[in-house]
Write an enzyme that holds these catalytic residues in place. Structure first.
Site, PDB file in Angstrom:
ATOM      1  N   TYR A 126      46.970 -49.998-125.191  1.00  0.00           N
ATOM      2  CA  TYR A 126      45.742 -49.082-125.001  1.00  0.00           C
ATOM      3  C   TYR A 126      45.284 -48.872-126.472  1.00  0.00           C
ATOM      4  O   TYR A 126      43.984 -49.259-126.627  1.00  0.00           O
ATOM      5  CB  TYR A 126      46.269 -47.736-124.545  1.00  0.00           C
ATOM      6  CG  TYR A 126      45.334 -46.840-124.302  1.00  0.00           C
ATOM      7  CD1 TYR A 126      44.260 -46.998-123.164  1.00  0.00           C
ATOM      8  CD2 TYR A 126      45.280 -45.615-124.884  1.00  0.00           C
ATOM      9  CE1 TYR A 126      43.392 -45.910-123.333  1.00  0.00           C
ATOM     10  CE2 TYR A 126      44.359 -44.613-124.644  1.00  0.00           C
ATOM     11  CZ  TYR A 126      43.252 -44.832-123.703  1.00  0.00           C
ATOM     12  OH  TYR A 126      42.340 -43.793-123.626  1.00  0.00           O
ATOM     13  N   LYS A 130      41.295 -50.354-127.660  1.00  0.00           N
ATOM     14  CA  LYS A 130      40.426 -49.279-127.974  1.00  0.00           C
ATOM     15  C   LYS A 130      39.854 -49.691-129.539  1.00  0.00           C
ATOM     16  O   LYS A 130      38.530 -49.432-129.850  1.00  0.00           O
ATOM     17  CB  LYS A 130      40.623 -47.871-127.762  1.00  0.00           C
ATOM     18  CG  LYS A 130      40.699 -47.344-126.404  1.00  0.00           C
ATOM     19  CD  LYS A 130      39.541 -47.331-125.290  1.00  0.00           C
ATOM     20  CE  LYS A 130      39.767 -46.699-124.229  1.00  0.00           C
ATOM     21  NZ  LYS A 130      38.536 -46.503-123.386  1.00  0.00           N
ATOM     22  N   ASN A 171      50.940 -33.210-114.161  1.00  0.00           N
ATOM     23  CA  ASN A 171      52.400 -33.232-113.796  1.00  0.00           C
ATOM     24  C   ASN A 171      52.869 -31.949-113.870  1.00  0.00           C
ATOM     25  O   ASN A 171      53.561 -31.580-112.848  1.00  0.00           O
ATOM     26  CB  ASN A 171      53.013 -34.068-114.828  1.00  0.00           C
ATOM     27  CG  ASN A 171      53.423 -35.525-114.628  1.00  0.00           C
ATOM     28  OD1 ASN A 171      52.740 -36.254-113.707  1.00  0.00           O
ATOM     29  ND2 ASN A 171      54.269 -36.159-115.390  1.00  0.00           N
ATOM     30  N   TYR A 207      59.022 -33.885-121.868  1.00  0.00           N
ATOM     31  CA  TYR A 207      59.636 -35.328-122.711  1.00  0.00           C
ATOM     32  C   TYR A 207      60.130 -34.746-124.102  1.00  0.00           C
ATOM     33  O   TYR A 207      59.271 -34.200-124.622  1.00  0.00           O
ATOM     34  CB  TYR A 207      58.632 -36.346-122.540  1.00  0.00           C
ATOM     35  CG  TYR A 207      58.252 -36.725-121.170  1.00  0.00           C
ATOM     36  CD1 TYR A 207      59.051 -36.382-120.180  1.00  0.00           C
ATOM     37  CD2 TYR A 207      57.047 -37.419-121.124  1.00  0.00           C
ATOM     38  CE1 TYR A 207      58.402 -36.863-118.793  1.00  0.00           C
ATOM     39  CE2 TYR A 207      56.647 -37.662-119.839  1.00  0.00           C
ATOM     40  CZ  TYR A 207      57.359 -37.452-118.710  1.00  0.00           C
ATOM     41  OH  TYR A 207      56.946 -37.994-117.195  1.00  0.00           O
ATOM     42  N   LYS A 267      58.520 -30.351-128.640  1.00  0.00           N
ATOM     43  CA  LYS A 267      57.713 -29.742-129.722  1.00  0.00           C
ATOM     44  C   LYS A 267      56.563 -30.570-130.133  1.00  0.00           C
ATOM     45  O   LYS A 267      56.051 -30.279-131.183  1.00  0.00           O
ATOM     46  CB  LYS A 267      58.956 -29.910-131.079  1.00  0.00           C
ATOM     47  CG  LYS A 267      59.893 -28.890-130.718  1.00  0.00           C
ATOM     48  CD  LYS A 267      60.980 -28.811-131.878  1.00  0.00           C
ATOM     49  CE  LYS A 267      61.672 -27.783-131.855  1.00  0.00           C
ATOM     50  NZ  LYS A 267      63.024 -28.161-132.788  1.00  0.00           N
ATOM     51  N   ASP A 290      55.630 -42.084-128.622  1.00  0.00           N
ATOM     52  CA  ASP A 290      54.745 -40.920-128.264  1.00  0.00           C
ATOM     53  C   ASP A 290      54.383 -40.014-129.625  1.00  0.00           C
ATOM     54  O   ASP A 290      55.058 -39.694-130.197  1.00  0.00           O
ATOM     55  CB  ASP A 290      55.683 -40.081-127.576  1.00  0.00           C
ATOM     56  CG  ASP A 290      55.044 -38.993-126.641  1.00  0.00           C
ATOM     57  OD1 ASP A 290      54.922 -39.198-125.535  1.00  0.00           O
ATOM     58  OD2 ASP A 290      54.519 -38.007-127.226  1.00  0.00           O
TER      59      ASP A 290
HETATM   60  P1  NAD Z   1      40.494 -42.640-115.206  1.00  0.00           P
HETATM   61  O1  NAD Z   1      41.528 -43.654-114.872  1.00  0.00           O
HETATM   62  O2  NAD Z   1      40.185 -41.445-114.265  1.00  0.00           O
HETATM   63  O3  NAD Z   1      39.070 -43.470-115.010  1.00  0.00           O
HETATM   64  C1  NAD Z   1      38.955 -44.469-115.506  1.00  0.00           C
HETATM   65  C2  NAD Z   1      38.152 -45.648-114.757  1.00  0.00           C
HETATM   66  O4  NAD Z   1      37.818 -46.677-114.940  1.00  0.00           O
HETATM   67  C3  NAD Z   1      38.674 -45.390-113.218  1.00  0.00           C
HETATM   68  O5  NAD Z   1      37.842 -44.974-112.237  1.00  0.00           O
HETATM   69  C4  NAD Z   1      39.136 -46.761-113.120  1.00  0.00           C
HETATM   70  O6  NAD Z   1      39.147 -47.332-111.752  1.00  0.00           O
HETATM   71  C5  NAD Z   1      38.238 -47.435-114.103  1.00  0.00           C
HETATM   72  N1  NAD Z   1      38.497 -48.857-114.260  1.00  0.00           N
HETATM   73  C6  NAD Z   1      39.662 -49.250-115.170  1.00  0.00           C
HETATM   74  N2  NAD Z   1      39.553 -50.531-115.302  1.00  0.00           N
HETATM   75  C7  NAD Z   1      38.363 -50.919-114.864  1.00  0.00           C
HETATM   76  C8  NAD Z   1      37.628 -52.280-114.746  1.00  0.00           C
HETATM   77  N3  NAD Z   1      38.373 -53.341-115.371  1.00  0.00           N
HETATM   78  N4  NAD Z   1      36.534 -52.475-114.205  1.00  0.00           N
HETATM   79  C9  NAD Z   1      35.825 -51.354-113.649  1.00  0.00           C
HETATM   80  N5  NAD Z   1      36.376 -50.326-113.594  1.00  0.00           N
HETATM   81  C10 NAD Z   1      37.612 -50.090-114.158  1.00  0.00           C
HETATM   82  O7  NAD Z   1      40.625 -41.975-116.579  1.00  0.00           O
HETATM   83  P2  NAD Z   1      39.862 -41.056-117.494  1.00  0.00           P
HETATM   84  O8  NAD Z   1      40.449 -40.018-118.077  1.00  0.00           O
HETATM   85  O9  NAD Z   1      38.436 -40.391-116.752  1.00  0.00           O
HETATM   86  O10 NAD Z   1      39.311 -41.819-118.856  1.00  0.00           O
HETATM   87  C11 NAD Z   1      37.902 -42.444-118.907  1.00  0.00           C
HETATM   88  C12 NAD Z   1      37.660 -42.931-120.030  1.00  0.00           C
HETATM   89  O11 NAD Z   1      37.819 -42.033-121.134  1.00  0.00           O
HETATM   90  C13 NAD Z   1      38.667 -44.212-120.311  1.00  0.00           C
HETATM   91  O12 NAD Z   1      37.821 -45.142-121.148  1.00  0.00           O
HETATM   92  C14 NAD Z   1      39.622 -43.293-121.397  1.00  0.00           C
HETATM   93  O13 NAD Z   1      40.197 -44.364-122.352  1.00  0.00           O
HETATM   94  C15 NAD Z   1      38.820 -42.292-122.082  1.00  0.00           C
HETATM   95  N6  NAD Z   1      39.563 -41.420-122.453  1.00  0.00           N
HETATM   96  C16 NAD Z   1      40.062 -40.495-121.829  1.00  0.00           C
HETATM   97  C17 NAD Z   1      40.876 -39.319-122.256  1.00  0.00           C
HETATM   98  C18 NAD Z   1      41.475 -38.216-121.286  1.00  0.00           C
HETATM   99  O14 NAD Z   1      42.050 -37.396-121.782  1.00  0.00           O
HETATM  100  N7  NAD Z   1      41.051 -37.957-120.299  1.00  0.00           N
HETATM  101  C19 NAD Z   1      41.423 -39.521-123.713  1.00  0.00           C
HETATM  102  C20 NAD Z   1      40.726 -40.243-124.360  1.00  0.00           C
HETATM  103  C21 NAD Z   1      39.957 -41.549-124.027  1.00  0.00           C
HETATM  104  N1  UDP Z   2      54.728 -35.078-121.539  1.00  0.00           N
HETATM  105  C1  UDP Z   2      55.551 -34.594-120.948  1.00  0.00           C
HETATM  106  N2  UDP Z   2      56.139 -34.415-119.680  1.00  0.00           N
HETATM  107  C2  UDP Z   2      55.233 -35.087-118.647  1.00  0.00           C
HETATM  108  C3  UDP Z   2      54.174 -35.789-119.211  1.00  0.00           C
HETATM  109  C4  UDP Z   2      53.896 -36.020-120.534  1.00  0.00           C
HETATM  110  O1  UDP Z   2      56.241 -33.706-121.718  1.00  0.00           O
HETATM  111  O2  UDP Z   2      55.583 -34.859-117.380  1.00  0.00           O
HETATM  112  C5  UDP Z   2      54.548 -35.283-122.760  1.00  0.00           C
HETATM  113  C6  UDP Z   2      54.111 -36.737-123.202  1.00  0.00           C
HETATM  114  O3  UDP Z   2      55.454 -37.033-123.753  1.00  0.00           O
HETATM  115  C7  UDP Z   2      53.049 -36.337-124.455  1.00  0.00           C
HETATM  116  C8  UDP Z   2      52.238 -35.202-123.851  1.00  0.00           C
HETATM  117  O4  UDP Z   2      52.942 -34.657-122.892  1.00  0.00           O
HETATM  118  O5  UDP Z   2      53.737 -36.015-125.641  1.00  0.00           O
HETATM  119  C9  UDP Z   2      50.851 -35.539-123.507  1.00  0.00           C
HETATM  120  O6  UDP Z   2      51.095 -36.730-122.696  1.00  0.00           O
HETATM  121  P1  UDP Z   2      49.972 -37.034-121.662  1.00  0.00           P
HETATM  122  O7  UDP Z   2      50.672 -38.485-120.828  1.00  0.00           O
HETATM  123  O8  UDP Z   2      49.198 -36.131-121.136  1.00  0.00           O
HETATM  124  O9  UDP Z   2      48.975 -37.945-122.882  1.00  0.00           O
HETATM  125  P2  UDP Z   2      49.275 -38.681-124.131  1.00  0.00           P
HETATM  126  O10 UDP Z   2      48.774 -37.604-125.082  1.00  0.00           O
HETATM  127  O11 UDP Z   2      50.549 -38.737-124.582  1.00  0.00           O
HETATM  128  O12 UDP Z   2      48.320 -39.891-124.005  1.00  0.00           O
END
Ligand code: NAD
Ligand code: UDP
Length: 316
Positions: free
Chosen positions: A148, A152, A193, A207, A211, A280
């Site tokens: 991941y 990115k 979760n 997890y 902290k 993590d």
């Molecule tokens: P999400 O899993 O709900 O959405 C991702 C979407 O992308 C899904 O609808 C999935 O089906 C689609 N997708 C994945 N691979 C694909 C492909 N090859 N072709 C077409 N569609 C595809 O997750 P989200 O939280 O909504 O994340 C959206 C974006 O924001 C992602 O790029 C993610 O990396 C970024 N992002 C999200 C967070 C967050 O906290 N939610 C944090 C950092 C970055």
């Molecule tokens: N985490 C946790 N319990 C859960 C899921 C996640 O303690 O059931 C912790 C995980 O280890 C991390 C933080 O919560 O430290 C955020 O996890 P998440 O998967 O939401 O996103 P991340 O920021 O790690 O991408």
């Protein structure tokens, strides 16, 4: 005047679907491209009858052809939850590399503005705290999260290359942990979760010792920041084209989050401790000075307010 057209990859996902709503509200036509690997038609069902909305089922890691003249390409397709990208590491690397290349190709063919959804994970397990955009990060490229983080980081690099070489008007946002309505209850991220576990009287799975810290941003705040970033005019000095952190600087330990969810769900808040996932990150907090200055943006919704809305949505 005809409406501008935005292509949103990953538009059937959690953030992408909120972005579809916002772009339609702003008067654009939206073409949502998704392969539903983690997204759901439920997120966009309410839009299917809107004549300004079109859904295209497609894997964006394969070449992307759109017949209309496109004005904006927003690349949000990616596996995003650690559980999802650990299950699909190759698809994750492909959508960050090939998917970003194809999306940039679409922007180039149309001379469209391009926005990349990047992530705070580009900072890895950060040694600088809070994280400013100038920090280069501390990522394990060959660890399990590398699929991941590096996808990115590559996506950011190719976006800057298209900007520098092809003069594409690009934007990069680094999103910090965002939550809200339409997250999948079982997507494995900590907010759904804990809410699911609390609602079902199960112990919350913390997890490690809990902290480690995260900074949680409510989805409406994030979408506002994305919209402002997209609307900024081109900038010869390049600041607009370099990354923006978007997130809520309010920082909480995971243990604190569990207590807040227990309080809001009126549950006992039992906890079971499980092992900390590999690599993590121990701490995470965005420095949003750049977004404050250029976007005049900062989050408005507190963790308590945002969680209340999210819990109410999961309860329906
Ligand atoms: P999400 O899993 O709900 O959405 C991702 C979407 O992308 C899904 O609808 C999935 O089906 C689609 N997708 C994945 N691979 C694909 C492909 N090859 N072709 C077409 N569609 C595809 O997750 P989200 O939280 O909504 O994340 C959206 C974006 O924001 C992602 O790029 C993610 O990396 C970024 N992002 C999200 C967070 C967050 O906290 N939610 C944090 C950092 C970055
Ligand atoms: N985490 C946790 N319990 C859960 C899921 C996640 O303690 O059931 C912790 C995980 O280890 C991390 C933080 O919560 O430290 C955020 O996890 P998440 O998967 O939401 O996103 P991340 O920021 O790690 O991408």
């Amino acid at each position: 005047m005809s409406r501008k057209i935005a292509v949103i990859t990953g538009g059937a996902g959690f953030i992408g679907s909120h972005l579809c709503d916002r772009m339609l509200d702003e008067g654009l036509k939206v073409i949502c491209v998704d392969n539903l690997i983690t997204g759901s038609m439920n997120n966009i069902d309410h839009l299917l009858k809107n004549k300004n909305f079109r859904y295209v089922q497609h894997n964006v890691s394969k070449p992307l052809e759109i017949k209309e003249k496109v004005d904006y390409v927003l690349h949000f397709a990616s596996l995003a939850s650690p559980v999802d990208y650990l299950k699909y590491p190759i698809q994750t690397l492909k959508v960050g590399s090939l998917g970003t290349h194809n999306s940039l190709g679409l922007a180039k063919a149309n001379n469209a503005r391009f926005l990349l959804a990047s992530t705070s994970e580009v900072y890895g397990d950060p040694l600088v705290h809070p994280q400013p955009e100038s920090y280069w990060g501390h990522v394990n490229p060959v660890g399990v999260r590398g699929c991941y983080d590096e996808s990115k980081r590559f996506a950011e690099a190719i976006t800057m290359a298209y900007h520098r070489v092809h003069k594409i008007d690009t934007r990069i946002i680094r999103i910090f942990n965002t939550y809200g309505e339409r997250m999948r209850i079982n997507d494995g991220r900590v907010v759904p979760n804990f809410i699911y576990q609390a609602m079902h009287n199960l112990p919350m799975t913390v997890y490690g010792k809990g902290k480690q810290t995260r900074s949680f941003c409510y989805v409406s705040d994030l979408v506002e920041g994305i919209w402002r970033c997209l609307c900024l005019p081109r900038d010869k000095k390049g600041r607009v084209h370099e990354p923006f952190n978007l997130g809520n600087p309010g920082e909480f330990t995971i243990r604190e989050l569990a207590d807040i969810v227990a309080e809001l769900t009126n549950t006992k808040g039992n906890i079971t401790y499980e092992s900390l996932p590999i690599d993590d990150p121990k701490q995470r907090q965005p420095d949003i000075s750049k977004a404050r200055k250029y976007l005049r943006w900062q989050p408005k919704v507190s963790l308590l307010q945002g969680l209340k809305k999210t819990i109410a949505w999961f309860e329906v």
